[in-house]
Scaffold this active site. Structure first.
Site, short mmCIF file in Angstrom:
data_model
loop_
_atom_site.label_atom_id
_atom_site.label_comp_id
_atom_site.label_asym_id
_atom_site.label_seq_id
_atom_site.Cartn_x
_atom_site.Cartn_y
_atom_site.Cartn_z
N CYS A 2 0.84 -1.20 0.00
CA CYS A 2 0.00 0.00 0.00
C CYS A 2 0.88 1.26 0.00
O CYS A 2 1.96 1.28 0.56
CB CYS A 2 -0.95 0.11 1.18
SG CYS A 2 -2.10 -1.23 1.31
N ARG A 27 3.59 -0.23 -5.10
CA ARG A 27 3.37 -0.81 -3.77
C ARG A 27 2.02 -1.50 -3.64
O ARG A 27 1.74 -2.17 -2.65
CB ARG A 27 3.44 0.29 -2.70
CG ARG A 27 4.75 1.00 -2.63
CD ARG A 27 4.68 2.11 -1.61
NE ARG A 27 4.55 1.59 -0.26
CZ ARG A 27 5.55 1.31 0.55
NH1 ARG A 27 6.78 1.53 0.16
NH2 ARG A 27 5.34 0.84 1.75
N TRP A 76 -3.12 -2.32 -1.66
CA TRP A 76 -2.84 -3.74 -1.92
C TRP A 76 -3.63 -4.46 -0.84
O TRP A 76 -3.28 -4.44 0.33
CB TRP A 76 -1.35 -4.02 -1.80
CG TRP A 76 -0.99 -5.46 -1.88
CD1 TRP A 76 -0.71 -6.30 -0.85
CD2 TRP A 76 -0.87 -6.24 -3.07
NE1 TRP A 76 -0.44 -7.56 -1.32
CE2 TRP A 76 -0.52 -7.56 -2.67
CE3 TRP A 76 -1.03 -5.98 -4.42
CZ2 TRP A 76 -0.32 -8.58 -3.59
CZ3 TRP A 76 -0.83 -7.00 -5.33
CH2 TRP A 76 -0.48 -8.28 -4.91
N ASN A 102 -1.61 1.82 6.09
CA ASN A 102 -0.84 0.74 5.49
C ASN A 102 -0.45 -0.19 6.64
O ASN A 102 0.06 0.29 7.65
CB ASN A 102 0.40 1.38 4.83
CG ASN A 102 1.34 0.36 4.27
OD1 ASN A 102 1.02 -0.83 4.23
ND2 ASN A 102 2.50 0.81 3.85
N GLY A 103 -0.70 -1.49 6.50
CA GLY A 103 -0.34 -2.42 7.56
C GLY A 103 -1.51 -3.32 7.91
O GLY A 103 -2.47 -3.42 7.15
N GLU A 498 14.99 -24.76 -5.89
CA GLU A 498 14.68 -23.34 -6.02
C GLU A 498 15.91 -22.53 -6.45
O GLU A 498 15.81 -21.63 -7.28
CB GLU A 498 14.11 -22.82 -4.68
CG GLU A 498 13.77 -21.35 -4.62
CD GLU A 498 12.69 -20.89 -5.61
OE1 GLU A 498 12.06 -21.73 -6.27
OE2 GLU A 498 12.53 -19.66 -5.72
N LYS A 502 15.98 -20.27 -9.84
CA LYS A 502 16.27 -18.83 -9.84
C LYS A 502 17.32 -18.49 -10.89
O LYS A 502 17.17 -17.55 -11.65
CB LYS A 502 16.78 -18.35 -8.46
CG LYS A 502 15.75 -18.22 -7.37
CD LYS A 502 14.79 -17.07 -7.51
CE LYS A 502 13.58 -17.44 -8.30
NZ LYS A 502 12.42 -17.96 -7.65
N GLU A 505 16.00 -18.88 -14.53
CA GLU A 505 15.04 -17.90 -15.04
C GLU A 505 15.59 -16.50 -15.18
O GLU A 505 15.19 -15.78 -16.08
CB GLU A 505 13.73 -17.92 -14.25
CG GLU A 505 13.78 -17.41 -12.84
CD GLU A 505 12.39 -17.36 -12.19
OE1 GLU A 505 12.35 -17.43 -10.96
OE2 GLU A 505 11.37 -17.25 -12.90
N HIS A 521 23.38 -41.79 -9.07
CA HIS A 521 22.54 -42.62 -9.95
C HIS A 521 22.44 -42.06 -11.36
O HIS A 521 21.56 -42.41 -12.11
CB HIS A 521 21.14 -42.77 -9.33
CG HIS A 521 21.18 -43.47 -8.00
ND1 HIS A 521 21.48 -44.80 -7.86
CD2 HIS A 521 21.01 -43.00 -6.74
CE1 HIS A 521 21.46 -45.13 -6.59
NE2 HIS A 521 21.19 -44.04 -5.87
N LYS A 619 4.83 -12.64 -15.02
CA LYS A 619 4.68 -12.73 -13.57
C LYS A 619 3.58 -13.72 -13.21
O LYS A 619 3.70 -14.47 -12.25
CB LYS A 619 4.39 -11.34 -13.00
CG LYS A 619 4.29 -11.29 -11.49
CD LYS A 619 5.64 -11.54 -10.83
CE LYS A 619 5.56 -11.70 -9.34
NZ LYS A 619 6.69 -12.46 -8.78
O1 M6R Z 1 1.56 -16.81 -8.88
P1 M6R Z 1 2.01 -18.22 -8.64
O2 M6R Z 1 2.69 -18.38 -7.31
O3 M6R Z 1 0.93 -19.23 -8.83
O4 M6R Z 1 3.11 -18.49 -9.76
C1 M6R Z 1 3.65 -19.78 -9.91
C2 M6R Z 1 4.87 -19.75 -10.80
O5 M6R Z 1 4.52 -19.32 -12.09
C3 M6R Z 1 5.97 -18.84 -10.25
O6 M6R Z 1 6.34 -19.22 -8.97
C4 M6R Z 1 7.21 -18.86 -11.16
O7 M6R Z 1 7.78 -20.13 -11.12
C5 M6R Z 1 8.19 -17.78 -10.72
N1 M6R Z 1 8.56 -16.96 -11.83
C6 M6R Z 1 9.44 -18.33 -10.14
O8 M6R Z 1 10.32 -17.34 -9.75
#
Ligand code: M6R
Length: 624
Positions: A2, A27, A76, A102-103, A498, A502, A505, A521, A619
């Site tokens: 927010c 925000r 938000w 905000n909060g 993870e 990262k 991507e 294996h 996103k």
């Molecule tokens: O909005 P969501 O958490 O459902 O999104 C899931 C994935 O698309 C998301 O986590 C994606 O893998 C990210 N870009 C990873 O950093």
């Protein structure tokens, strides 16, 4: 999360407030509004569900007459869906006192109940509206007859009413309040949520961050927790919540406004990585204690009977959220509730074999991921109940699910998910602990140990972030590598996945996350001289085995970068070390993922990649 703006001075408040809101839109952007006191001391309130551009149009069509003092907000959502009614500013019963906030107010239900009994009428579902009615109530108890009083005589009363209202609040807040009867002063307060005062020529500003007023002034005062400001056009006074006068010297901001939106960080991703102590705090806030209390039950409405009845948990999610789900599986199983995890996109066939004995946990930052939404529908068709863990109030997932647990991380702008991941994992700990207590799977004394350690995690993340320079240096040594391996065991295996995701991507480099024991294996054949292998080797019941797997990789020429804690370090022989603070093994993913996020970030930075908007990605993935 927010954005708050406030202005009092010789400029037209509407222009200053809306311009500030546009700069704060990063925000939160689901609804917005402004409240301005016009030339006749009447309130001008305009709100929209949607973006600041729509608010701008609305205000342009029907401009305020006069109006040199006002407050604004871009939201938000945390409590109540995104809508015009829930948009800030919120007003008291008489549309005289107005607030932006905000909060999260943890005890708002309790306060709302009391105020409703004394006749207050609420117009929204928000926690924020409670505060403004509370101020109204305090004004009543101060016995002011505002009708004929001079505005300057009302200022101390207004101040006292806000001060007393704040004393009743539990939770986090940054807020600004105006009172139509008292048009020469805005009151602003901060507790665990940022708020800055901008000191200008001919007027002063209030904002969640300085980007909102940098165009007008670079002189700012950052309020500390527990502080109030009485902002007038010629001057600003500062007070503690106890009413003691304070002194503040302004600082001069060197950033331009784009830098300021990112808090001075080069990318949103880096900013969001640094926000993680706060995101964990926000996900935990008010939800862990009392252990046997109904805090969570009230919030998510998940009946205790359901928690006792279910036989197992099925987690569904995609991408990073899926990795949070994998961590969640270990956590639930640690507390004796069988759990499984599936990619939402691979769930179809499994949906047929589930029924009402299974509780589905659907995890999604956006709440709009098509694969996750589809899997939820299939699970519901099989009779299962669904709880959503999401960051986005009012998202489709919250409407499809039977119950919702919000992560409250604030908007995540970088496409690579970081702080939302921490929020999702934290939500898993909160839920699993809650279930374990209700099902009698854990003694209260043991549950307290987890609670106490969870509450320490934000500080441990801060300590990990303080080691950023070492990670930058190590990343610099490997920026030219074409392949990376990430390995670990047990609850840190998902963290290896993870770490690899990262770097893939945002840096477009090939990386694999592997269960360390699986290397022999097959994948160990990939290793040759100089290949970087990032091994998560913090204190664990599996440490000796991980140490052995590291030796196997080194014997084939790997350069091992080990994530260790102060106790595990002596057991691991690696080329480079990243030392993180020690916590309970079950909670260690919350700390161990931080260096991997930073490592990926620095590799991508060295390769000059478009970090916040990596190629080919979106996103929120709304197609199947
Ligand atoms: O909005 P969501 O958490 O459902 O999104 C899931 C994935 O698309 C998301 O986590 C994606 O893998 C990210 N870009 C990873 O950093």
């Amino acid at each position: 999360m927010c954005g708050i703006t406030g202005y009092i001075g010789d400029k037209k408040a509407a222009e200053v407030l809306i311009d500030g809101l546009k700069r704060l839109e990063y925000r939160g952007y689901d609804s917005c509004g402004v409240a301005i006191i016009n030339g006749k001391n009447e309130l001008y309130l305009r709100r929209v569900s949607g973006r600041v551009d729509a608010l701008d149009e609305l205000v342009a069509k029907d401009p305020v007459k006069g109006g040199f003092v006002g407050i604004g907000h871009t939201r938000w959502a945390t409590h109540g869906v995104p809508s015009e009614d829930n948009a800030h500013p919120h007003t008291d019963c008489n549309n005289q006192v107005v607030i932006v906030h905000n909060g999260i107010i943890e005890n708002y239900l309790e306060i709302k109940e009391k105020l409703s009994k004394t006749g207050h009428k609420f117009k929204s579902e928000t926690d924020t509206e409670t505060i403004v009615h509370l101020v109204e109530e305090k004004l009543k108890t101060l016995h002011v007859s505002a009708a004929n009083a001079r505005a300057d005589m009302l200022e101390p009363v207004f101040f006292e009413a806000v001060r007393r209202a704040i004393a009743d609040l539990k939770g986090s807040f940054a807020l600004s309040v105006i009172w139509a009867k008292c048009p020469n002063m805005i009151l602003a307060a901060r507790q665990h949520s940022p708020l800055a005062i901008g000191l200008g020529e001919g007027g002063n500003f209030i904002a969640s961050d300085v980007s909102a007023f940098l165009k007008y002034t670079k002189k700012a005062v950052f309020l500390n927790d527990g502080e109030l400001a009485a902002v007038k056009a010629p001057s600003v006074s500062y007070f503690s919540f106890q009413g003691k006068k304070l002194d503040h010297s302004p600082v001069t901001i060197q950033w331009d406004s784009t830098m300021a939106e990112k808090g001075g960080y080069k990318h949103f991703m880096l900013k969001e990585i640094h926000e993680q102590p706060g995101s964990v705090e926000n996900t935990l806030r008010g939800r862990l204690l009392p252990l046997k209390g109904d805090v969570l039950e009230k919030e998510i409405n998940l009946p205790t009977a359901v928690i006792r009845e279910i036989k197992n948990v099925q987690i569904i999610a995609c991408g990073t959220a899926y990795h949070a789900g994998l961590v969640g599986r270990y956590v639930f199983e640690n507390f004796a509730l069988p759990a499984s995890v599936d990619f939402a996109s691979e769930f179809s066939d499994r949906a047929k074999i589930i029924n009402k004995d299974t509780l589905i946990i659907a995890v999604s930052q956006s709440g709009e991921t098509a694969d996750t939404l589809h899997a939820v529908k299939e699970a519901k068709a099989s009779g299962a109940r669904v709880i959503a863990i999401t960051n986005t109030v009012g998202s489709t997932l919250t409407r499809e699910a039977d119950y919702v647990l919000y992560t409250h991380c604030g908007p995540e702008i970088g496409v690579a998910s970081t702080k939302a991941f921490l929020g999702q994992m934290t939500a898993m700990y909160v839920l699993a602990l809650h279930f374990a207590v209700i099902r009698g799977n854990i003694f209260d004394t043991d549950a307290r140990i987890y609670v106490d350690e969870l509450l320490k995690i934000p500080r441990l993340i801060e300590a990990t972030l303080a080691g950023e320079d070492n990670i930058l240096k190590i990343a610099g040594d490997f920026a030219g590598s074409e392949h990376f391996l990430f390995i670990s065991r047990y609850i840190n295996f998902p963290i290896a996945l993870e770490g690899a995701l990262k770097i893939k991507e945002i840096a477009y480099v090939h990386a694999e996350g592997y269960a360390a024991g699986e290397m022999k294996h097959g994948p160990i054949a990939l290793i040759d001289k100089g290949m970087p292998v990032l091994a998560i080797a913090t204190s664990s019941k599996m440490l000796q085995l991980v140490a052995g797997n590291i030796e196997e990789a080194k014997a084939r020429g790997a350069e091992v970068i080990a994530i260790v804690d102060e106790d595990s370090r002596e057991h691991i022989k690696a080329s480079k070390y990243i030392v993180v603070p020690k916590t309970l093994e079950i909670l260690s993913p919350l700390v161990n993922v931080i260096p991997l996020q930073l490592f990926a970030y620095f590799i991508a930075l060295a390769k000059k990649c478009d970090i916040d908007k990596p190629r080919n990605l979106a996103k929120s993935v709304t197609v199947r």
